[in-house]
Design a protein around this motif. Structure first.
Motif, PDB file in Angstrom:
ATOM      1  N   UNK A 171      25.629  55.091  45.154  1.00 25.91           N
ATOM      2  CA  UNK A 171      26.832  55.328  45.791  1.00 25.91           C
ATOM      3  C   UNK A 171      27.555  53.889  46.032  1.00 25.91           C
ATOM      4  N   UNK A 172      26.530  53.120  46.244  1.00 30.65           N
ATOM      5  CA  UNK A 172      27.134  51.447  46.408  1.00 30.65           C
ATOM      6  C   UNK A 172      27.538  51.027  45.010  1.00 30.65           C
ATOM      7  N   UNK A 173      26.752  51.326  43.848  1.00 35.41           N
ATOM      8  CA  UNK A 173      27.159  50.968  42.537  1.00 35.41           C
ATOM      9  C   UNK A 173      28.356  51.525  42.059  1.00 35.41           C
ATOM     10  N   UNK A 174      28.787  52.708  42.487  1.00 34.23           N
ATOM     11  CA  UNK A 174      30.073  53.441  42.302  1.00 34.23           C
ATOM     12  C   UNK A 174      31.016  52.847  42.989  1.00 34.23           C
ATOM     13  N   UNK A 175      30.964  52.287  44.322  1.00 30.67           N
ATOM     14  CA  UNK A 175      32.007  51.887  44.949  1.00 30.67           C
ATOM     15  C   UNK A 175      32.340  50.396  44.635  1.00 30.67           C
ATOM     16  N   UNK A 176      31.406  49.608  44.514  1.00 29.09           N
ATOM     17  CA  UNK A 176      31.637  48.492  43.962  1.00 29.09           C
ATOM     18  C   UNK A 176      32.232  48.481  42.407  1.00 29.09           C
ATOM     19  N   UNK A 177      31.943  49.405  41.385  1.00 26.35           N
ATOM     20  CA  UNK A 177      32.755  49.703  40.449  1.00 26.35           C
ATOM     21  C   UNK A 177      34.152  49.807  40.790  1.00 26.35           C
ATOM     22  N   UNK A 178      34.537  50.633  41.721  1.00 26.55           N
ATOM     23  CA  UNK A 178      35.936  50.599  42.070  1.00 26.55           C
ATOM     24  C   UNK A 178      36.630  49.420  42.658  1.00 26.55           C
ATOM     25  N   UNK A 179      35.900  48.652  43.439  1.00 33.25           N
ATOM     26  CA  UNK A 179      36.500  47.544  44.172  1.00 33.25           C
ATOM     27  C   UNK A 179      36.927  46.587  42.964  1.00 33.25           C
ATOM     28  N   UNK A 180      35.787  46.124  42.129  1.00 39.14           N
ATOM     29  CA  UNK A 180      35.777  45.083  41.084  1.00 39.14           C
ATOM     30  C   UNK A 180      36.800  45.692  40.060  1.00 39.14           C
ATOM     31  N   UNK A 181      36.795  46.940  39.773  1.00 39.16           N
ATOM     32  CA  UNK A 181      38.063  47.088  38.635  1.00 39.16           C
ATOM     33  C   UNK A 181      39.362  47.515  38.958  1.00 39.16           C
ATOM     34  N   UNK A 182      39.426  47.415  40.626  1.00 42.58           N
ATOM     35  CA  UNK A 182      40.854  47.716  41.251  1.00 42.58           C
ATOM     36  C   UNK A 182      41.048  49.190  40.912  1.00 42.58           C
ATOM     37  N   UNK A 183      40.075  49.944  40.891  1.00 45.59           N
ATOM     38  CA  UNK A 183      40.551  51.415  40.668  1.00 45.59           C
ATOM     39  C   UNK A 183      41.064  51.754  39.461  1.00 45.59           C
ATOM     40  N   UNK A 184      40.533  50.678  38.507  1.00 44.76           N
ATOM     41  CA  UNK A 184      40.779  51.121  37.022  1.00 44.76           C
ATOM     42  C   UNK A 184      41.958  50.329  36.662  1.00 44.76           C
ATOM     43  N   UNK A 185      42.696  49.566  37.537  1.00 44.98           N
ATOM     44  CA  UNK A 185      44.092  48.802  37.189  1.00 44.98           C
ATOM     45  C   UNK A 185      43.924  47.261  36.948  1.00 44.98           C
ATOM     46  N   UNK A 186      43.044  46.953  37.016  1.00 47.74           N
ATOM     47  CA  UNK A 186      42.381  45.436  36.714  1.00 47.74           C
ATOM     48  C   UNK A 186      42.184  44.904  35.325  1.00 47.74           C
ATOM     49  N   UNK A 187      42.814  44.035  34.545  1.00 50.93           N
ATOM     50  CA  UNK A 187      42.402  43.682  33.542  1.00 50.93           C
ATOM     51  C   UNK A 187      42.429  44.739  32.375  1.00 50.93           C
ATOM     52  N   UNK A 188      43.538  45.515  32.195  1.00 55.51           N
ATOM     53  CA  UNK A 188      43.531  46.472  31.048  1.00 55.51           C
ATOM     54  C   UNK A 188      43.836  45.992  29.709  1.00 55.51           C
ATOM     55  N   UNK A 189      42.928  44.973  29.204  1.00 61.39           N
ATOM     56  CA  UNK A 189      43.098  44.552  27.851  1.00 61.39           C
ATOM     57  C   UNK A 189      42.447  45.355  26.926  1.00 61.39           C
ATOM     58  N   UNK A 190      42.989  45.175  25.523  1.00 62.88           N
ATOM     59  CA  UNK A 190      42.282  45.911  24.393  1.00 62.88           C
ATOM     60  C   UNK A 190      40.915  44.987  24.132  1.00 62.88           C
ATOM     61  N   UNK A 191      41.013  43.624  24.094  1.00 65.59           N
ATOM     62  CA  UNK A 191      40.115  42.850  23.603  1.00 65.59           C
ATOM     63  C   UNK A 191      39.059  42.537  24.747  1.00 65.59           C
ATOM     64  N   UNK A 192      37.716  42.053  24.246  1.00 64.55           N
ATOM     65  CA  UNK A 192      36.540  42.184  25.289  1.00 64.55           C
ATOM     66  C   UNK A 192      36.707  41.022  26.129  1.00 64.55           C
ATOM     67  N   UNK A 193      35.607  40.953  27.075  1.00 68.53           N
ATOM     68  CA  UNK A 193      35.409  39.980  27.976  1.00 68.53           C
ATOM     69  C   UNK A 193      34.210  39.131  27.538  1.00 68.53           C
ATOM     70  N   UNK A 194      34.555  37.800  27.349  1.00 68.64           N
ATOM     71  CA  UNK A 194      33.773  36.675  27.160  1.00 68.64           C
ATOM     72  C   UNK A 194      32.864  36.436  28.368  1.00 68.64           C
ATOM     73  N   UNK A 195      31.479  36.737  28.259  1.00 71.72           N
ATOM     74  CA  UNK A 195      30.789  36.998  29.276  1.00 71.72           C
ATOM     75  C   UNK A 195      29.602  36.166  29.352  1.00 71.72           C
ATOM     76  N   UNK A 196      29.066  35.403  30.561  1.00 70.54           N
ATOM     77  CA  UNK A 196      27.760  34.758  30.590  1.00 70.54           C
ATOM     78  C   UNK A 196      26.858  35.453  31.643  1.00 70.54           C
ATOM     79  N   UNK A 197      27.468  36.340  32.399  1.00 71.63           N
ATOM     80  CA  UNK A 197      26.785  36.991  33.403  1.00 71.63           C
ATOM     81  C   UNK A 197      26.254  38.337  32.792  1.00 71.63           C
ATOM     82  N   UNK A 198      24.936  38.559  32.522  1.00 70.37           N
ATOM     83  CA  UNK A 198      24.386  39.716  32.159  1.00 70.37           C
ATOM     84  C   UNK A 198      24.665  41.137  33.123  1.00 70.37           C
ATOM     85  N   UNK A 199      25.019  40.805  34.372  1.00 76.56           N
ATOM     86  CA  UNK A 199      25.182  42.059  35.318  1.00 76.56           C
ATOM     87  C   UNK A 199      26.691  42.365  35.218  1.00 76.56           C
ATOM     88  N   UNK A 200      27.459  41.283  34.502  1.00 73.54           N
ATOM     89  CA  UNK A 200      28.911  41.842  34.451  1.00 73.54           C
ATOM     90  C   UNK A 200      29.300  42.494  33.295  1.00 73.54           C
TER      91      UNK A 200
END
Length: 321
Positions: A171-200
């Motif tokens: 449940x925590x992982x589910x809720x965290x996903x909602x928060x970080x993605x702003x319910x799917x409205x944040x960063x709706x880009x076609x290209x990928x993320x350049x990422x150095x954090x494995x958990x991200x």
């Protein structure tokens, strides 16, 4: 509910889209990611693992690690993470209290584990490479769970005493996903993320954003990897960046990466000049300053341009707002 169920519609609707790119393994599509997850589940079943059986997982970030995490969580198998540089007595402590049913790791990780008595006592040792060799498999399965079921267990470094376990439930992982993605409205880009954090990168797999994952040794010879990333096909060029101030400073010395549209910089104490140099180079890009920690998720986000402006007004050389 099961936090891994977020992957199912992505496997169905975006089979050819990028899930992950690493320098070692190259491109992994969602179709191939789903196949690896199913193989990981077949391996877990063949080894006698059942829902609720914790496993200790240790391997470099890559295709097999993310497939194992996702496949195990989908079967209700909690994943215990350990940092190999922790003192042996701390590793002994966390193994004794979590009592993992299996130690799943790369060949190098298991060679490292031989020197620790508590790890040698774990009933099953499973080589992560067996996932690709697993021929008997079904489709990727997600079983229903109670939201309070543990998904992952990580440990603090224990600098102030005995390491303390951080249990993240489904449940925590589910809720965290909602928060970080702003319910799917944040960063709706076609290209990928350049990422150095494995958990991200794991978070992005669940949102449908591909990740171009920078290897952990980017400080040593990072120019070669960044040059290679900059030469990837247009469809794989990053449109966002998730990093710390040190990597942003490094990227300022590299050519290219002109397509960045949004940048997230984590770190409580980032020198203003790093931000200001980045603002000058990527004038139209959105910058977000993230406050968090290595053992916890982000706890606050603010517009980095505003943070730098207010910090400058106060005469601070770091972004403290």
């Amino acid at each position: 509910m099961n936090c891994a169920s977020r992957i199912l519609p992505l496997l169905r609707d975006r089979p050819g889209q990028l899930a992950l790119w690493t320098d070692r393994d190259g491109v992994l599509s969602y179709r191939n990611f789903g196949d690896l997850c199913a193989r990981a589940q077949a391996l877990a079943t063949a080894e006698g693992l059942r829902p609720g059986d914790p496993v200790l997982l240790l391997a470099p970030p890559g295709q097999l690690l993310y497939a194992a995490i996702s496949g195990f969580l989908a079967l209700g198998i909690p994943v215990v993470f350990v940092e190999p540089w922790m003192p042996n007595r701390m590793i002994e402590h966390l193994v004794n209290i979590t009592r993992p049913k299996a130690f799943v790791g790369s060949r190098m990780a298991q060679a490292w584990g031989l020197r620790i008595a508590a790890l040698r006592k774990i009933p099953r040792w499973i080589n992560l490479g067996k996932i690709k060799r697993q021929s008997k498999r079904d489709v990727f399965r997600v079983i229903p769970l109670d939201g309070s079921a543990p998904a992952s267990i990580t440990f603090t470094s224990g600098t102030a005493g005995t390491p303390k376990g951080i249990v993240r439930t489904h449940q925590y992982m589910w809720d965290l996903h909602e928060i970080l993605s702003a319910n799917g409205t944040r960063d709706q880009f076609a290209g990928p993320d350049l990422c150095i954090f494995p958990n991200y990168a794991l978070f992005h797999i669940g949102t449908g954003r591909g990740s171009v994952l920078v290897p952990a040794n980017w400080l040593d010879g990072g120019e070669k990897v960044l040059t290679k990333i900059n030469q990837l096909p247009r469809a794989l060029q990053p449109e966002t960046l998730s990093c710390g101030p040190a990597f942003l400073k490094k990227l300022l010395t590299q050519p290219g990466f002109s397509g960045l549209k949004s940048v997230y910089v984590g770190g409580a104490l980032t020198d203003r000049w790093i931000f200001e140099s980045a603002f000058e180079r990527w004038g139209e890009t959105s910058f977000t300053h993230v406050y968090g920690g290595t053992e916890v998720e982000p706890v606050a986000l603010t517009d980095a341009r505003l943070a730098v402006k207010k910090s400058a007004e106060k005469g601070h050389f770091q972004a403290l707002f």
